[in-house]
Design a protein around this motif. Structure first.
Motif, PDB file in Angstrom:
ATOM      1  N   ASN A 155       0.801  -1.178   0.203  1.00 30.21           N
ATOM      2  CA  ASN A 155      -0.090  -0.058   0.078  1.00 30.21           C
ATOM      3  C   ASN A 155       0.952   1.230   0.070  1.00 30.21           C
ATOM      4  OD1 ASN A 155      -2.199  -1.461   0.130  1.00 30.21           O
ATOM      5  ND2 ASN A 155      -2.705  -1.260   2.110  1.00 30.21           N
ATOM      6  N   ARG A 156       1.959   1.123   0.799  1.00 31.27           N
ATOM      7  CA  ARG A 156       2.847   2.280   0.862  1.00 31.27           C
ATOM      8  C   ARG A 156       3.447   2.611  -0.375  1.00 31.27           C
ATOM      9  NH1 ARG A 156       3.305   4.407   6.234  1.00 31.27           N
ATOM     10  NH2 ARG A 156       5.555   5.225   5.801  1.00 31.27           N
TER      11      ARG A 156
ATOM     12  N   GLN B  80       9.984   3.634   5.610  1.00 29.08           N
ATOM     13  CA  GLN B  80      10.505   4.071   6.934  1.00 29.08           C
ATOM     14  C   GLN B  80      10.379   2.803   7.771  1.00 29.08           C
ATOM     15  OE1 GLN B  80       7.427   7.100   7.732  1.00 29.08           O
ATOM     16  NE2 GLN B  80       8.904   8.723   7.274  1.00 29.08           N
ATOM     17  N   LEU B  81      11.187   1.877   7.585  1.00 29.17           N
ATOM     18  CA  LEU B  81      11.373   0.624   8.244  1.00 29.17           C
ATOM     19  C   LEU B  81      12.697   0.509   9.038  1.00 29.17           C
ATOM     20  CD1 LEU B  81      10.440  -1.810   5.327  1.00 29.17           C
ATOM     21  CD2 LEU B  81       8.815  -1.255   7.221  1.00 29.17           C
ATOM     22  N   ASP B  82      12.578   0.349  10.274  1.00 33.31           N
ATOM     23  CA  ASP B  82      13.611   0.439  11.271  1.00 33.31           C
ATOM     24  C   ASP B  82      14.578  -0.933  10.922  1.00 33.31           C
ATOM     25  OD1 ASP B  82      13.315   2.351  12.786  1.00 33.31           O
ATOM     26  OD2 ASP B  82      11.979   1.632  14.111  1.00 33.31           O
ATOM     27  N   SER B  83      13.833  -2.051  10.405  1.00 38.85           N
ATOM     28  CA  SER B  83      14.784  -3.161  10.004  1.00 38.85           C
ATOM     29  C   SER B  83      15.560  -2.718   8.955  1.00 38.85           C
ATOM     30  CB  SER B  83      13.486  -4.182   9.617  1.00 38.85           C
ATOM     31  OG  SER B  83      12.859  -3.793   8.451  1.00 38.85           O
TER      32      SER B  83
ATOM     33  N   ALA C  89      21.608   3.147   0.493  1.00 37.62           N
ATOM     34  CA  ALA C  89      20.409   2.906  -0.290  1.00 37.62           C
ATOM     35  C   ALA C  89      19.385   1.907   0.413  1.00 37.62           C
ATOM     36  CB  ALA C  89      20.904   2.129  -1.686  1.00 37.62           C
ATOM     37  N   TYR C  90      19.734   1.318   1.452  1.00 38.95           N
ATOM     38  CA  TYR C  90      19.045   0.447   2.394  1.00 38.95           C
ATOM     39  C   TYR C  90      18.087   1.224   3.249  1.00 38.95           C
ATOM     40  CZ  TYR C  90      21.191  -3.912   0.468  1.00 38.95           C
ATOM     41  OH  TYR C  90      21.586  -4.980  -0.101  1.00 38.95           O
ATOM     42  N   ASN C  91      18.499   2.423   3.523  1.00 36.89           N
ATOM     43  CA  ASN C  91      17.670   3.232   4.319  1.00 36.89           C
ATOM     44  C   ASN C  91      16.513   3.757   3.803  1.00 36.89           C
ATOM     45  OD1 ASN C  91      16.646   5.117   6.333  1.00 36.89           O
ATOM     46  ND2 ASN C  91      18.836   6.287   6.467  1.00 36.89           N
ATOM     47  N   THR C  92      15.386   2.932   4.218  1.00 37.16           N
ATOM     48  CA  THR C  92      14.126   3.356   3.562  1.00 37.16           C
ATOM     49  C   THR C  92      13.348   4.885   4.447  1.00 37.16           C
ATOM     50  OG1 THR C  92      13.200   1.735   5.367  1.00 37.16           O
ATOM     51  CG2 THR C  92      13.586   1.037   3.073  1.00 37.16           C
ATOM     52  N   TYR C  93      14.054   5.153   5.178  1.00 38.80           N
ATOM     53  CA  TYR C  93      13.793   6.578   5.779  1.00 38.80           C
ATOM     54  C   TYR C  93      14.190   7.544   4.782  1.00 38.80           C
ATOM     55  CZ  TYR C  93      12.079   4.993  10.462  1.00 38.80           C
ATOM     56  OH  TYR C  93      11.361   4.247  11.428  1.00 38.80           O
ATOM     57  N   VAL C  94      15.217   7.301   3.893  1.00 39.03           N
ATOM     58  CA  VAL C  94      15.634   8.260   3.292  1.00 39.03           C
ATOM     59  C   VAL C  94      15.157   8.061   1.858  1.00 39.03           C
ATOM     60  CG1 VAL C  94      17.790   9.288   2.160  1.00 39.03           C
ATOM     61  CG2 VAL C  94      17.871   8.535   4.526  1.00 39.03           C
TER      62      VAL C  94
END
Length: 394
Positions: A287-288, A296-299, A323-328
Protein backbone atom coordinates in the motif's frame (compact mmCIF):
# COMPACT_ATOMS: atom_id res chain seq x y z
CA UNK A 1 53.22 -161.61 -51.97
CA UNK A 2 55.06 -158.78 -50.43
CA UNK A 3 58.56 -157.82 -51.08
CA UNK A 4 60.72 -156.77 -48.10
CA UNK A 5 63.30 -154.05 -48.56
CA UNK A 6 63.46 -150.17 -49.31
CA UNK A 7 60.38 -150.46 -51.26
CA UNK A 8 61.48 -149.16 -54.51
CA UNK A 9 59.09 -146.52 -55.86
CA UNK A 10 57.87 -145.27 -52.36
CA UNK A 11 58.95 -141.68 -51.00
CA UNK A 12 59.69 -141.39 -47.25
CA UNK A 13 56.82 -139.63 -45.27
CA UNK A 14 57.09 -136.73 -42.59
CA UNK A 15 55.63 -137.68 -39.24
CA UNK A 16 52.32 -135.89 -38.44
CA UNK A 17 52.39 -132.59 -36.49
CA UNK A 18 51.04 -134.21 -33.36
CA UNK A 19 53.86 -136.62 -33.51
CA UNK A 20 56.40 -133.81 -32.61
CA UNK A 21 58.36 -134.38 -29.47
CA UNK A 22 56.15 -133.87 -26.47
CA UNK A 23 58.91 -132.08 -24.59
CA UNK A 24 59.11 -129.45 -27.31
CA UNK A 25 55.41 -128.60 -26.90
CA UNK A 26 55.66 -128.36 -23.15
CA UNK A 27 58.66 -126.06 -23.43
CA UNK A 28 56.67 -123.65 -25.61
CA UNK A 29 53.83 -123.52 -23.09
CA UNK A 30 56.15 -123.02 -20.14
CA UNK A 31 58.06 -119.99 -21.43
CA UNK A 32 55.19 -118.27 -23.26
CA UNK A 33 56.05 -114.59 -24.09
CA UNK A 34 59.70 -115.14 -23.47
CA UNK A 35 59.75 -116.86 -26.79
CA UNK A 36 58.02 -113.86 -28.53
CA UNK A 37 60.13 -111.77 -30.76
CA UNK A 38 61.02 -108.11 -29.80
CA UNK A 39 58.43 -106.35 -32.02
CA UNK A 40 55.63 -108.35 -30.49
CA UNK A 41 56.66 -107.43 -26.94
CA UNK A 42 56.71 -103.71 -27.83
CA UNK A 43 53.19 -103.89 -29.26
CA UNK A 44 51.86 -105.44 -26.12
CA UNK A 45 53.67 -102.87 -23.88
CA UNK A 46 52.17 -99.94 -25.73
CA UNK A 47 48.68 -101.36 -25.23
CA UNK A 48 49.02 -101.25 -21.40
CA UNK A 49 50.36 -97.67 -21.15
CA UNK A 50 47.04 -95.76 -21.77
CA UNK A 51 45.37 -97.83 -19.09
CA UNK A 52 48.02 -96.86 -16.58
CA UNK A 53 47.79 -93.15 -17.51
CA UNK A 54 44.00 -93.11 -17.11
CA UNK A 55 44.31 -94.86 -13.78
CA UNK A 56 46.87 -92.30 -12.60
CA UNK A 57 44.63 -89.41 -13.65
CA UNK A 58 41.67 -90.90 -11.84
CA UNK A 59 43.65 -91.47 -8.67
CA UNK A 60 45.23 -87.99 -8.84
CA UNK A 61 41.86 -86.30 -9.44
CA UNK A 62 40.35 -88.18 -6.55
CA UNK A 63 43.20 -87.03 -4.29
CA UNK A 64 43.00 -83.37 -5.32
CA UNK A 65 39.19 -83.40 -5.21
CA UNK A 66 39.29 -84.81 -1.74
CA UNK A 67 41.82 -82.22 -0.67
CA UNK A 68 39.66 -79.40 -2.11
CA UNK A 69 36.58 -80.75 -0.36
CA UNK A 70 38.54 -81.00 2.86
CA UNK A 71 39.76 -77.42 2.54
CA UNK A 72 36.25 -76.17 1.83
CA UNK A 73 34.76 -77.96 4.80
CA UNK A 74 37.59 -76.78 7.02
CA UNK A 75 37.11 -73.19 5.90
CA UNK A 76 33.42 -73.41 6.68
CA UNK A 77 33.96 -74.89 10.09
CA UNK A 78 36.93 -72.72 11.08
CA UNK A 79 36.32 -69.11 12.23
CA UNK A 80 37.03 -66.36 9.69
CA UNK A 81 40.35 -64.55 10.11
CA UNK A 82 39.87 -61.72 12.59
CA UNK A 83 42.13 -59.20 14.30
CA UNK A 84 42.20 -59.48 18.11
CA UNK A 85 41.66 -55.72 18.42
CA UNK A 86 41.29 -53.12 19.75
CA UNK A 87 43.37 -51.64 16.93
CA UNK A 88 45.46 -48.51 16.63
CA UNK A 89 45.80 -45.36 14.60
CA UNK A 90 42.90 -43.61 12.95
CA UNK A 91 40.80 -44.38 9.87
CA UNK A 92 38.04 -42.06 8.67
CA UNK A 93 35.53 -44.35 7.00
CA UNK A 94 32.42 -43.37 5.04
CA UNK A 95 29.37 -45.63 4.86
CA UNK A 96 27.88 -45.15 1.42
CA UNK A 97 24.18 -45.08 0.61
CA UNK A 98 22.81 -48.55 -0.12
CA UNK A 99 25.96 -50.37 1.02
CA UNK A 100 25.41 -53.97 2.18
CA UNK A 101 27.26 -55.48 5.13
CA UNK A 102 29.42 -57.40 2.66
CA UNK A 103 30.29 -54.20 0.79
CA UNK A 104 31.09 -52.45 4.06
CA UNK A 105 33.23 -55.39 5.13
CA UNK A 106 35.09 -55.31 1.82
CA UNK A 107 35.84 -51.60 2.21
CA UNK A 108 36.93 -52.06 5.80
CA UNK A 109 39.30 -54.86 4.82
CA UNK A 110 40.83 -52.70 2.09
CA UNK A 111 41.30 -49.92 4.64
CA UNK A 112 43.01 -52.32 7.05
CA UNK A 113 40.29 -51.95 9.67
CA UNK A 114 39.21 -55.63 9.72
CA UNK A 115 41.18 -58.71 8.74
CA UNK A 116 38.52 -60.37 6.57
CA UNK A 117 35.17 -59.69 4.93
CA UNK A 118 33.78 -62.92 6.37
CA UNK A 119 34.57 -61.88 9.93
CA UNK A 120 32.64 -58.64 9.50
CA UNK A 121 29.76 -60.36 7.68
CA UNK A 122 29.52 -62.97 10.46
CA UNK A 123 29.36 -60.21 13.09
CA UNK A 124 26.71 -58.35 11.08
CA UNK A 125 24.53 -61.45 10.78
CA UNK A 126 24.47 -61.76 14.57
CA UNK A 127 23.53 -58.07 15.10
CA UNK A 128 20.03 -56.90 14.06
CA UNK A 129 21.07 -53.25 14.24
CA UNK A 130 23.50 -53.80 11.38
CA UNK A 131 20.55 -53.39 8.99
CA UNK A 132 20.17 -49.75 10.02
CA UNK A 133 23.71 -48.39 9.76
CA UNK A 134 23.43 -44.71 8.86
CA UNK A 135 25.18 -43.19 5.89
CA UNK A 136 28.07 -40.92 6.83
CA UNK A 137 31.56 -40.79 8.30
CA UNK A 138 32.85 -42.80 11.28
CA UNK A 139 36.16 -42.78 13.13
CA UNK A 140 37.68 -46.27 13.24
CA UNK A 141 41.11 -47.83 13.81
CA UNK A 142 43.39 -50.15 11.90
CA UNK A 143 43.42 -53.75 13.10
CA UNK A 144 40.05 -53.77 14.86
CA UNK A 145 38.15 -56.90 15.81
CA UNK A 146 35.23 -57.13 13.36
CA UNK A 147 32.57 -57.06 16.08
CA UNK A 148 34.18 -53.95 17.60
CA UNK A 149 34.21 -52.15 14.25
CA UNK A 150 30.54 -53.06 13.77
CA UNK A 151 29.72 -51.75 17.26
CA UNK A 152 31.02 -48.32 16.22
CA UNK A 153 28.99 -48.27 13.01
CA UNK A 154 25.64 -49.26 14.54
CA UNK A 155 25.77 -46.48 17.14
CA UNK A 156 24.22 -43.26 15.68
CA UNK A 157 26.11 -41.15 18.22
CA UNK A 158 29.36 -42.16 16.50
CA UNK A 159 28.30 -40.63 13.20
CA UNK A 160 30.72 -37.79 12.53
CA UNK A 161 28.86 -34.72 11.36
CA UNK A 162 28.26 -31.14 12.32
CA UNK A 163 24.94 -29.35 12.24
CA UNK A 164 24.74 -25.80 10.95
CA UNK A 165 21.40 -24.20 11.75
CA UNK A 166 20.43 -21.16 9.70
CA UNK A 167 17.36 -19.53 11.32
CA UNK A 168 14.80 -17.49 9.42
CA UNK A 169 16.05 -13.95 8.91
CA UNK A 170 19.71 -14.87 9.45
CA UNK A 171 22.13 -12.56 7.66
CA UNK A 172 25.28 -13.52 5.81
CA UNK A 173 27.66 -12.39 8.54
CA UNK A 174 25.71 -14.40 11.12
CA UNK A 175 25.70 -17.48 8.90
CA UNK A 176 29.46 -17.21 8.37
CA UNK A 177 29.96 -17.01 12.10
CA UNK A 178 27.83 -20.13 12.65
CA UNK A 179 29.67 -22.13 9.99
CA UNK A 180 33.06 -21.27 11.48
CA UNK A 181 31.86 -22.07 15.01
CA UNK A 182 30.18 -25.40 14.18
CA UNK A 183 32.54 -26.87 11.58
CA UNK A 184 36.24 -27.03 10.75
CA UNK A 185 35.71 -24.74 7.75
CA UNK A 186 37.69 -21.53 8.09
CA UNK A 187 36.31 -18.02 7.81
CA UNK A 188 38.69 -17.37 4.94
CA UNK A 189 37.29 -20.34 3.02
CA UNK A 190 33.67 -19.29 3.58
CA UNK A 191 34.40 -15.70 2.58
CA UNK A 192 36.12 -16.90 -0.59
CA UNK A 193 33.16 -19.14 -1.43
CA UNK A 194 30.67 -16.30 -0.99
CA UNK A 195 32.77 -14.15 -3.32
CA UNK A 196 32.45 -16.71 -6.14
CA UNK A 197 28.81 -16.48 -7.38
CA UNK A 198 29.30 -19.06 -10.12
CA UNK A 199 30.87 -21.65 -7.83
CA UNK A 200 28.01 -21.46 -5.32
CA UNK A 201 25.29 -21.35 -7.99
CA UNK A 202 24.01 -17.88 -7.16
CA UNK A 203 21.15 -16.82 -9.50
CA UNK A 204 21.85 -13.97 -11.89
CA UNK A 205 19.20 -11.74 -10.27
CA UNK A 206 21.24 -11.71 -7.05
CA UNK A 207 23.88 -9.67 -8.89
CA UNK A 208 26.66 -11.34 -6.95
CA UNK A 209 25.17 -10.65 -3.49
CA UNK A 210 24.42 -13.85 -1.51
CA UNK A 211 22.31 -12.03 1.10
CA UNK A 212 18.87 -13.57 1.16
CA UNK A 213 19.92 -16.62 -0.87
CA UNK A 214 21.30 -18.79 1.94
CA UNK A 215 18.10 -20.61 2.79
CA UNK A 216 17.22 -21.03 6.49
CA UNK A 217 17.38 -24.72 7.38
CA UNK A 218 19.45 -27.26 9.29
CA UNK A 219 22.43 -28.51 7.29
CA UNK A 220 24.40 -31.66 8.00
CA UNK A 221 28.10 -31.08 7.46
CA UNK A 222 30.24 -34.23 7.16
CA UNK A 223 34.01 -34.21 7.62
CA UNK A 224 35.98 -32.82 4.68
CA UNK A 225 33.03 -30.73 3.51
CA UNK A 226 34.22 -27.65 1.65
CA UNK A 227 32.97 -24.12 2.12
CA UNK A 228 31.86 -24.01 -1.51
CA UNK A 229 29.95 -27.27 -1.13
CA UNK A 230 28.11 -26.14 1.99
CA UNK A 231 27.20 -22.66 0.71
CA UNK A 232 26.12 -24.16 -2.60
CA UNK A 233 23.64 -26.35 -0.70
CA UNK A 234 22.12 -23.28 0.92
CA UNK A 235 21.77 -21.44 -2.38
CA UNK A 236 20.38 -24.57 -4.07
CA UNK A 237 17.70 -24.81 -1.36
CA UNK A 238 16.60 -21.24 -2.07
CA UNK A 239 16.44 -21.96 -5.80
CA UNK A 240 14.46 -25.14 -5.08
CA UNK A 241 11.88 -23.26 -2.98
CA UNK A 242 11.58 -20.53 -5.62
CA UNK A 243 10.94 -23.18 -8.26
CA UNK A 244 8.35 -24.99 -6.14
CA UNK A 245 6.46 -21.73 -5.59
CA UNK A 246 6.84 -20.72 -9.25
CA UNK A 247 8.12 -17.43 -7.93
CA UNK A 248 8.86 -15.95 -11.36
CA UNK A 249 5.21 -16.12 -12.42
CA UNK A 250 3.80 -15.35 -8.97
CA UNK A 251 6.00 -12.25 -8.58
CA UNK A 252 4.47 -10.66 -11.67
CA UNK A 253 1.04 -10.77 -10.05
CA UNK A 254 2.26 -8.41 -7.32
CA UNK A 255 4.31 -6.32 -9.76
CA UNK A 256 7.64 -7.42 -8.38
CA UNK A 257 10.71 -9.27 -9.58
CA UNK A 258 11.71 -12.55 -7.90
CA UNK A 259 14.50 -10.79 -6.00
CA UNK A 260 12.09 -8.09 -4.82
CA UNK A 261 9.86 -10.84 -3.47
CA UNK A 262 12.79 -12.16 -1.45
CA UNK A 263 13.50 -8.61 -0.27
CA UNK A 264 9.92 -8.15 0.95
CA UNK A 265 9.98 -11.57 2.58
CA UNK A 266 13.24 -10.77 4.38
CA UNK A 267 11.68 -7.59 5.76
CA UNK A 268 8.69 -9.58 7.03
CA UNK A 269 11.07 -11.76 9.06
CA UNK A 270 12.02 -8.68 11.10
CA UNK A 271 8.85 -6.61 11.08
CA UNK A 272 6.21 -9.20 12.06
CA UNK A 273 5.98 -11.14 15.30
CA UNK A 274 3.73 -14.00 14.21
CA UNK A 275 3.19 -15.98 11.02
CA UNK A 276 -0.42 -14.85 10.71
CA UNK A 277 0.78 -11.25 10.55
CA UNK A 278 3.07 -11.82 7.57
CA UNK A 279 0.41 -11.28 4.86
CA UNK A 280 -0.87 -8.12 6.64
CA UNK A 281 2.57 -6.55 6.90
CA UNK A 282 3.14 -7.40 3.23
CA UNK A 283 -0.09 -5.52 2.42
CA UNK A 284 1.12 -2.44 4.35
CA UNK A 285 4.36 -2.43 2.34
CA UNK A 286 2.51 -2.70 -0.97
CA UNK A 287 0.00 0.00 0.00
CA UNK A 288 2.80 2.41 0.83
CA UNK A 289 4.70 1.55 -2.35
CA UNK A 290 1.56 2.08 -4.42
CA UNK A 291 1.03 5.52 -2.85
CA UNK A 292 4.67 6.56 -3.30
CA UNK A 293 5.28 6.69 0.45
CA UNK A 294 8.63 5.88 2.06
CA UNK A 295 8.54 2.54 3.81
CA UNK A 296 10.34 3.94 6.90
CA UNK A 297 11.36 0.57 8.27
CA UNK A 298 13.71 0.30 11.24
CA UNK A 299 14.69 -3.18 10.08
CA UNK A 300 16.38 -1.83 6.96
CA UNK A 301 18.19 0.84 8.97
CA UNK A 302 19.39 -1.77 11.48
CA UNK A 303 20.72 -3.79 8.58
CA UNK A 304 23.09 -0.92 7.79
CA UNK A 305 24.13 -0.12 11.35
CA UNK A 306 24.08 -3.77 12.53
CA UNK A 307 22.12 -2.64 15.54
CA UNK A 308 20.92 -5.42 17.83
CA UNK A 309 18.89 -5.73 20.98
CA UNK A 310 15.78 -3.66 20.24
CA UNK A 311 13.38 -2.60 17.48
CA UNK A 312 14.19 1.11 17.55
CA UNK A 313 16.80 3.16 15.70
CA UNK A 314 18.37 6.54 16.44
CA UNK A 315 18.05 9.73 14.43
CA UNK A 316 21.68 9.37 13.41
CA UNK A 317 21.07 5.86 12.09
CA UNK A 318 17.99 6.99 10.21
CA UNK A 319 20.04 9.71 8.48
CA UNK A 320 22.44 7.22 6.88
CA UNK A 321 22.49 7.78 3.10
CA UNK A 322 22.72 4.06 2.30
CA UNK A 323 20.34 2.78 -0.36
CA UNK A 324 19.03 0.38 2.30
CA UNK A 325 17.75 3.30 4.40
CA UNK A 326 14.01 3.34 3.73
CA UNK A 327 13.64 6.51 5.80
CA UNK A 328 15.70 8.34 3.19
CA UNK A 329 14.85 6.53 -0.04
CA UNK A 330 11.48 5.67 -1.56
CA UNK A 331 10.80 2.11 -2.62
CA UNK A 332 12.31 -1.20 -1.62
CA UNK A 333 15.97 -1.52 -0.61
CA UNK A 334 18.27 -2.90 -3.34
CA UNK A 335 18.20 -6.44 -1.99
CA UNK A 336 17.19 -8.75 0.88
CA UNK A 337 18.24 -7.92 4.42
CA UNK A 338 18.39 -11.53 5.56
CA UNK A 339 17.39 -15.07 4.62
CA UNK A 340 13.61 -15.40 4.31
CA UNK A 341 11.87 -18.69 5.00
CA UNK A 342 9.13 -20.27 2.92
CA UNK A 343 6.32 -18.79 5.05
CA UNK A 344 7.39 -15.19 4.49
CA UNK A 345 8.00 -15.82 0.78
CA UNK A 346 4.45 -17.13 0.45
CA UNK A 347 3.11 -14.09 2.34
CA UNK A 348 5.02 -11.74 0.02
CA UNK A 349 3.40 -13.48 -2.94
CA UNK A 350 -0.08 -13.55 -1.40
CA UNK A 351 -0.60 -10.39 0.72
CA UNK A 352 -3.75 -9.90 2.77
CA UNK A 353 -6.47 -7.47 1.74
CA UNK A 354 -6.71 -4.21 3.72
CA UNK A 355 -6.13 -0.45 3.68
CA UNK A 356 -3.47 -0.37 6.38
CA UNK A 357 -0.53 2.00 6.03
CA UNK A 358 1.08 1.50 9.45
CA UNK A 359 1.87 -1.29 11.85
CA UNK A 360 3.68 -1.65 15.12
CA UNK A 361 4.34 -4.66 17.35
CA UNK A 362 2.26 -5.13 20.50
CA UNK A 363 4.47 -7.20 22.78
CA UNK A 364 2.04 -6.98 25.69
CA UNK A 365 -0.52 -8.96 23.71
CA UNK A 366 1.91 -10.84 21.48
CA UNK A 367 0.42 -9.40 18.31
CA UNK A 368 0.78 -6.55 15.81
CA UNK A 369 -1.36 -3.40 15.63
CA UNK A 370 -2.33 -2.30 12.09
CA UNK A 371 -3.58 1.19 11.42
CA UNK A 372 -4.98 3.04 8.42
CA UNK A 373 -4.30 6.54 9.83
CA UNK A 374 -1.26 8.23 11.34
CA UNK A 375 -3.17 9.14 14.50
CA UNK A 376 -4.04 5.54 15.22
CA UNK A 377 -0.47 4.56 14.56
CA UNK A 378 0.99 7.17 16.92
CA UNK A 379 -1.20 5.92 19.77
CA UNK A 380 0.01 2.37 19.16
CA UNK A 381 3.65 3.54 19.11
CA UNK A 382 3.24 5.39 22.42
CA UNK A 383 1.78 2.28 24.00
CA UNK A 384 4.74 0.22 22.74
CA UNK A 385 7.30 2.68 24.10
CA UNK A 386 5.66 2.63 27.50
CA UNK A 387 5.73 -1.13 27.61
CA UNK A 388 9.37 -1.33 26.53
CA UNK A 389 10.52 0.87 29.40
CA UNK A 390 9.92 -1.99 31.80
CA UNK A 391 10.31 -5.08 29.62
CA UNK A 392 13.39 -6.54 28.00
CA UNK A 393 11.91 -8.18 24.92
CA UNK A 394 11.71 -4.90 23.02
Amino acid sequence: MSQIGDGAGHEPQEPPLDDRDADDRHEDDAYGDDLLDEPERRRRGRGCLPVLVVLAVILGGAWFGGQWAYDQISSRLAPAPDFPGPGSGSVLYKVKAGASSTAIGRDLKLAGVVESVDAFSDAARKEAKSRNIQVGYYQLKKGMKASQALAVLIEPANLLQSLVVVPEGARVDQIVQTIVAKTDITRKAVTAALADPRAIGLPAEARGNPEGYLFPATYTVPPKQTAVGLVRQMVAKTVEVERSLDIAAAARKVNLTPEQVLTVASILEYEANKAEDYPKVARVLYNRLNQGMKLQLDSTVSYISKRKGDVFTTATERANPSAYNTYVHTGLPPGPIGSPGEATIKAALSPAQGNWLFFVPDYANDTTVFSATLAEHNRAVAKLQEYCRTHEEC
